[in-house]
Write an enzyme that holds these catalytic residues in place. Structure first.
Site, mmCIF file in Angstrom:
data_model
loop_
_atom_site.group_PDB
_atom_site.id
_atom_site.type_symbol
_atom_site.label_atom_id
_atom_site.label_comp_id
_atom_site.label_asym_id
_atom_site.label_seq_id
_atom_site.Cartn_x
_atom_site.Cartn_y
_atom_site.Cartn_z
ATOM 1 N N ASP A 7 0.874 -1.162 0.000
ATOM 2 C CA ASP A 7 0.000 0.000 0.000
ATOM 3 C C ASP A 7 0.922 1.226 0.000
ATOM 4 O OD1 ASP A 7 -2.348 1.633 0.394
ATOM 5 O OD2 ASP A 7 -1.814 1.747 2.518
ATOM 6 N N MET A 8 0.367 2.423 -0.118
ATOM 7 C CA MET A 8 1.220 3.613 -0.189
ATOM 8 C C MET A 8 1.008 4.560 0.998
ATOM 9 S SD MET A 8 1.843 6.179 -3.448
ATOM 10 C CE MET A 8 0.346 7.168 -3.310
ATOM 11 N N ASP A 9 -0.144 5.226 1.052
ATOM 12 C CA ASP A 9 -0.401 6.203 2.120
ATOM 13 C C ASP A 9 -0.434 5.532 3.486
ATOM 14 O OD1 ASP A 9 -0.713 8.681 0.649
ATOM 15 O OD2 ASP A 9 -2.534 7.813 -0.187
ATOM 16 N N LYS A 141 -10.457 0.118 -2.620
ATOM 17 C CA LYS A 141 -10.435 -0.809 -1.494
ATOM 18 C C LYS A 141 -11.618 -0.463 -0.572
ATOM 19 C CE LYS A 141 -5.361 -0.658 -1.572
ATOM 20 N NZ LYS A 141 -4.153 -0.278 -0.824
#
Length: 219
Positions: A7-9, A141
């Protein structure tokens, strides 16, 4: 195991405060009464979903939803470019998997244009073989689409792939796509039961080690 998807954030970069600040600034400017209780409901939404959410509660005039959404993204992009730093253990974990020959991907609910901004700001772009944004999927998501897209780009079987996630909706998305999931919750949420359906839970990427990988390799 052949691949790992991040995931990123909130996992690679501590951008959650930047999103909060940008949303507060932009939505307040069009008359939205941003408050903590409602903001809590938007935490795992896509930017488009967040914009629609606030418009439903506080309809505004003068600017389209798309204009307001882009203003939020513009402000976040500026903050990331000037203030973005990686979360603890990011580079070490990427190197760990690279050294083992894993394909490395990224699946995020954030807009696609922010992916290269984050990866280049953190200096980790060269580690990634494929990236996907929910912006280009049917749903964000917890729908599994963004994970399935990255898995397809990496050309691997979901069952041979590990996902790292910091949110409950991300865990649901990765599990629904058939991946093994490592949860890395924020410290204040670590003991919340919503993370219990992950295959493994750690406090930080710095904690991930060979023993954890061996555990994930077991059927």
């Amino acid at each position: 195991m052949q691949a790992v998807i991040f995931d990123m954030d909130g996992l690679l970069i501590d951008s959650e405060p930047m999103w909060k600040e940008a949303e507060q600034t932009v939505f307040s400017a069009v008359g939205v009464k941003v408050n903590e209780s409602l903001s809590a409901q938007t935490a795992s939404m896509t930017t488009q979903e967040v914009t629609q959410f606030w418009y439903q509660h506080f309809p505004w005039t003068g600017k389209s939803l798309q204009q307001v959404e882009q203003e939020v993204v513009d402000l976040v992009e500026k903050r990331i470019s000037t203030q973005g730093i990686e979360m603890a253990g990011v580079t070490e974990t990427l190197r760990f998997f690279q050294d083992k020959g894993f394909k490395i991907g990224l699946s995020t609910n954030a807009p696609a244009r922010l992916i290269p901004v984050v990866l280049h700001t953190l200096g980790i772009a060269d580690y990634f073989h494929a990236t996907s944004s929910s912006e280009q999927e049917v749903e964000g998501k917890p729908h599994p689409a963004v994970y399935l897209s990255t898995v397809k780009k990496l050309n691997v079987d979901p069952a041979n792939c590990i996902a790292f996630e910091d949110s409950a909706s991300g865990i649901m998305a990765a599990k629904a796509a058939g991946l093994k999931v490592v949860a890395v919750p924020a410290e204040m949420d670590f003991d919340h039961p919503k993370y219990d359906n992950s295959h493994l839970k750690i406090r930080s990427l710095t904690d991930f080690n060979e023993c954890h990988l061996e555990k994930l390799l077991k059927p």
